[in-house]
Design a protein around this motif. Structure first.
Motif, PDB file in Angstrom:
ATOM      1  N   VAL A  45       0.861  -1.179   0.000  1.00 29.87           N
ATOM      2  CA  VAL A  45       0.000   0.000   0.000  1.00 29.87           C
ATOM      3  C   VAL A  45       0.895   1.225   0.000  1.00 29.87           C
ATOM      4  O   VAL A  45       1.799   1.356   0.831  1.00 29.87           O
ATOM      5  N   ASN A  46       0.650   2.112  -0.926  1.00 30.40           N
ATOM      6  CA  ASN A  46       1.434   3.336  -1.018  1.00 30.40           C
ATOM      7  C   ASN A  46       0.499   4.473  -1.407  1.00 30.40           C
ATOM      8  O   ASN A  46       0.205   4.675  -2.571  1.00 30.40           O
ATOM      9  N   THR A  47       0.027   5.201  -0.407  1.00 32.46           N
ATOM     10  CA  THR A  47      -0.835   6.357  -0.642  1.00 32.46           C
ATOM     11  C   THR A  47      -0.145   7.585  -0.061  1.00 32.46           C
ATOM     12  O   THR A  47       0.937   7.501   0.518  1.00 32.46           O
ATOM     13  N   ALA A  48      -0.792   8.722  -0.164  1.00 34.55           N
ATOM     14  CA  ALA A  48      -0.207   9.966   0.357  1.00 34.55           C
ATOM     15  C   ALA A  48      -0.109   9.939   1.880  1.00 34.55           C
ATOM     16  O   ALA A  48       0.836  10.477   2.459  1.00 34.55           O
ATOM     17  N   SER A  49      -1.068   9.310   2.550  1.00 35.75           N
ATOM     18  CA  SER A  49      -1.062   9.317   4.018  1.00 35.75           C
ATOM     19  C   SER A  49      -0.563   8.012   4.640  1.00 35.75           C
ATOM     20  O   SER A  49      -0.267   7.980   5.826  1.00 35.75           O
ATOM     21  N   LEU A  50      -0.456   6.957   3.856  1.00 33.89           N
ATOM     22  CA  LEU A  50      -0.079   5.658   4.407  1.00 33.89           C
ATOM     23  C   LEU A  50       0.854   4.928   3.447  1.00 33.89           C
ATOM     24  O   LEU A  50       0.580   4.839   2.257  1.00 33.89           O
ATOM     25  N   SER A  51       1.934   4.430   3.976  1.00 30.10           N
ATOM     26  CA  SER A  51       2.857   3.645   3.178  1.00 30.10           C
ATOM     27  C   SER A  51       3.174   2.361   3.936  1.00 30.10           C
ATOM     28  O   SER A  51       3.670   2.408   5.062  1.00 30.10           O
ATOM     29  N   MET A  52       2.853   1.235   3.342  1.00 31.50           N
ATOM     30  CA  MET A  52       3.049  -0.043   4.013  1.00 31.50           C
ATOM     31  C   MET A  52       3.567  -1.047   2.992  1.00 31.50           C
ATOM     32  O   MET A  52       3.050  -1.157   1.883  1.00 31.50           O
ATOM     33  N   ASN A  53       4.593  -1.782   3.381  1.00 30.74           N
ATOM     34  CA  ASN A  53       5.173  -2.805   2.525  1.00 30.74           C
ATOM     35  C   ASN A  53       5.292  -4.070   3.368  1.00 30.74           C
ATOM     36  O   ASN A  53       6.048  -4.105   4.334  1.00 30.74           O
ATOM     37  N   PHE A  54       4.554  -5.110   2.997  1.00 30.86           N
ATOM     38  CA  PHE A  54       4.487  -6.308   3.820  1.00 30.86           C
ATOM     39  C   PHE A  54       4.534  -7.537   2.923  1.00 30.86           C
ATOM     40  O   PHE A  54       3.730  -7.688   2.013  1.00 30.86           O
ATOM     41  N   HIS A  55       5.512  -8.406   3.166  1.00 26.37           N
ATOM     42  CA  HIS A  55       5.645  -9.666   2.446  1.00 26.37           C
ATOM     43  C   HIS A  55       5.885 -10.758   3.476  1.00 26.37           C
ATOM     44  O   HIS A  55       6.646 -10.568   4.422  1.00 26.37           O
ATOM     45  N   ALA A  56       5.256 -11.906   3.302  1.00 29.06           N
ATOM     46  CA  ALA A  56       5.470 -13.022   4.238  1.00 29.06           C
ATOM     47  C   ALA A  56       5.157 -14.337   3.544  1.00 29.06           C
ATOM     48  O   ALA A  56       4.289 -14.410   2.672  1.00 29.06           O
ATOM     49  N   VAL A  57       5.885 -15.362   3.958  1.00 25.55           N
ATOM     50  CA  VAL A  57       5.636 -16.731   3.512  1.00 25.55           C
ATOM     51  C   VAL A  57       5.566 -17.587   4.766  1.00 25.55           C
ATOM     52  O   VAL A  57       6.414 -17.469   5.651  1.00 25.55           O
ATOM     53  N   GLN A  58       4.540 -18.409   4.852  1.00 24.62           N
ATOM     54  CA  GLN A  58       4.327 -19.234   6.033  1.00 24.62           C
ATOM     55  C   GLN A  58       4.253 -20.694   5.612  1.00 24.62           C
ATOM     56  O   GLN A  58       3.501 -21.054   4.712  1.00 24.62           O
ATOM     57  N   LEU A  59       5.033 -21.526   6.271  1.00 21.38           N
ATOM     58  CA  LEU A  59       5.057 -22.961   6.012  1.00 21.38           C
ATOM     59  C   LEU A  59       4.625 -23.666   7.284  1.00 21.38           C
ATOM     60  O   LEU A  59       5.090 -23.332   8.371  1.00 21.38           O
ATOM     61  N   GLY A  60       3.728 -24.628   7.159  1.00 22.03           N
ATOM     62  CA  GLY A  60       3.246 -25.314   8.357  1.00 22.03           C
ATOM     63  C   GLY A  60       2.837 -26.742   8.082  1.00 22.03           C
ATOM     64  O   GLY A  60       2.495 -27.115   6.958  1.00 22.03           O
ATOM     65  N   GLY A  61       2.902 -27.532   9.120  1.00 21.28           N
ATOM     66  CA  GLY A  61       2.453 -28.912   9.054  1.00 21.28           C
ATOM     67  C   GLY A  61       1.255 -29.103   9.962  1.00 21.28           C
ATOM     68  O   GLY A  61       1.167 -28.479  11.019  1.00 21.28           O
ATOM     69  N   ARG A  62       0.334 -29.944   9.564  1.00 20.68           N
ATOM     70  CA  ARG A  62      -0.872 -30.187  10.356  1.00 20.68           C
ATOM     71  C   ARG A  62      -1.058 -31.679  10.581  1.00 20.68           C
ATOM     72  O   ARG A  62      -0.867 -32.484   9.676  1.00 20.68           O
ATOM     73  N   TYR A  63      -1.432 -32.012  11.803  1.00 22.29           N
ATOM     74  CA  TYR A  63      -1.804 -33.387  12.122  1.00 22.29           C
ATOM     75  C   TYR A  63      -3.320 -33.429  12.271  1.00 22.29           C
ATOM     76  O   TYR A  63      -3.894 -32.725  13.095  1.00 22.29           O
ATOM     77  N   TRP A  64      -3.975 -34.219  11.469  1.00 20.77           N
ATOM     78  CA  TRP A  64      -5.428 -34.358  11.494  1.00 20.77           C
ATOM     79  C   TRP A  64      -5.775 -35.568  12.348  1.00 20.77           C
ATOM     80  O   TRP A  64      -5.182 -36.629  12.231  1.00 20.77           O
ATOM     81  N   PHE A  65      -6.762 -35.419  13.231  1.00 18.06           N
ATOM     82  CA  PHE A  65      -7.114 -36.488  14.162  1.00 18.06           C
ATOM     83  C   PHE A  65      -7.734 -37.695  13.470  1.00 18.06           C
ATOM     84  O   PHE A  65      -7.437 -38.828  13.813  1.00 18.06           O
ATOM     85  N   TYR A  66      -8.580 -37.464  12.481  1.00 22.75           N
ATOM     86  CA  TYR A  66      -9.258 -38.578  11.818  1.00 22.75           C
ATOM     87  C   TYR A  66      -8.588 -38.925  10.496  1.00 22.75           C
ATOM     88  O   TYR A  66      -8.059 -40.004  10.304  1.00 22.75           O
ATOM     89  N   GLU A  67      -8.613 -38.001   9.572  1.00 20.40           N
ATOM     90  CA  GLU A  67      -8.055 -38.191   8.230  1.00 20.40           C
ATOM     91  C   GLU A  67      -7.770 -36.813   7.657  1.00 20.40           C
ATOM     92  O   GLU A  67      -8.395 -35.828   8.048  1.00 20.40           O
ATOM     93  N   SER A  68      -6.837 -36.711   6.736  1.00 23.08           N
ATOM     94  CA  SER A  68      -6.494 -35.411   6.142  1.00 23.08           C
ATOM     95  C   SER A  68      -7.718 -34.763   5.520  1.00 23.08           C
ATOM     96  O   SER A  68      -8.487 -35.394   4.804  1.00 23.08           O
ATOM     97  N   PHE A  69      -7.912 -33.473   5.823  1.00 21.48           N
ATOM     98  CA  PHE A  69      -9.009 -32.644   5.333  1.00 21.48           C
ATOM     99  C   PHE A  69     -10.376 -33.091   5.844  1.00 21.48           C
ATOM    100  O   PHE A  69     -11.395 -32.719   5.267  1.00 21.48           O
ATOM    101  N   VAL A  70     -10.423 -33.890   6.907  1.00 21.33           N
ATOM    102  CA  VAL A  70     -11.689 -34.327   7.499  1.00 21.33           C
ATOM    103  C   VAL A  70     -11.673 -33.968   8.973  1.00 21.33           C
ATOM    104  O   VAL A  70     -10.819 -34.413   9.717  1.00 21.33           O
ATOM    105  N   GLY A  71     -12.614 -33.154   9.396  1.00 18.50           N
ATOM    106  CA  GLY A  71     -12.715 -32.801  10.824  1.00 18.50           C
ATOM    107  C   GLY A  71     -11.710 -31.754  11.233  1.00 18.50           C
ATOM    108  O   GLY A  71     -11.306 -30.900  10.472  1.00 18.50           O
ATOM    109  N   HIS A  72     -11.294 -31.840  12.505  1.00 18.55           N
ATOM    110  CA  HIS A  72     -10.388 -30.848  13.090  1.00 18.55           C
ATOM    111  C   HIS A  72      -8.953 -31.322  13.004  1.00 18.55           C
ATOM    112  O   HIS A  72      -8.676 -32.505  13.004  1.00 18.55           O
ATOM    113  N   PHE A  73      -8.038 -30.355  12.981  1.00 16.86           N
ATOM    114  CA  PHE A  73      -6.618 -30.687  12.996  1.00 16.86           C
ATOM    115  C   PHE A  73      -6.007 -30.227  14.286  1.00 16.86           C
ATOM    116  O   PHE A  73      -6.563 -29.480  15.034  1.00 16.86           O
TER     117      PHE A  73
END
Length: 94
Positions: free
Chosen positions: A66-94
Motif C-alpha cells: 500500500v502506497n498512498t499519500a497518508s499511508l505507506s506499508m510494505n508487507f511480504h510473508a511466507v508461512q510454512l506449516g504442518g498439520r496433524y489431522w485427528f481422523y483423516e487429512s481434510f476431514v474434521g479438526h486438525f
C-alpha cells in the motif's frame, strides 16, 4: 452374444477378486484465499497437500504493498506449516 458377456463378466470378476483394496482419495490438495485480509488490501494465497493419512503440509503467502499519500506499508510473508489431522487429512479438526 449373451454368452460372451457372461464370460467377460466372469473373467473381470476373477481378475479383480485378488486385487488389493484401494482407499478412495477424495481430496489430496487444497487452494485457498483469505477474503478478510483482502479488505485491508493484503493478498493471501495458500496451498495445502496431504502427505499421509493424518499429516498435511501447508504453505501460504501474504503480500501487501500500500502506497498512498497518508499511508505507506510494505508487507511480504511466507508461512510454512504442518498439520496433524485427528481422523483423516481434510476431514474434521486438525
Amino acid at each position: 452374444m449373451k454368452k460372451q458377456g457372461i464370460i467377460l463378466f466372469m473373467l473381470l470378476t476373477a481378475a479383480l477378486w485378488g486385487a488389493p483394496p484401494r482407499k478412495a482419495a477424495a481430496q489430496i490438495f487444497a487452494v485457498r484465499a483469505n477474503a478478510l485480509a483482502a479488505c485491508s488490501a493484503t493478498l493471501n494465497v495458500g496451498a495445502e497437500t496431504a502427505l499421509t493419512d493424518n499429516w498435511s503440509l501447508e504453505m501460504s503467502g501474504y503480500w501487501n504493498l500500500v502506497n498512498t499519500a497518508s499511508l505507506s506499508m510494505n508487507f511480504h510473508a511466507v508461512q510454512l506449516g504442518g498439520r496433524y489431522w485427528f481422523y483423516e487429512s481434510f476431514v474434521g479438526h486438525f
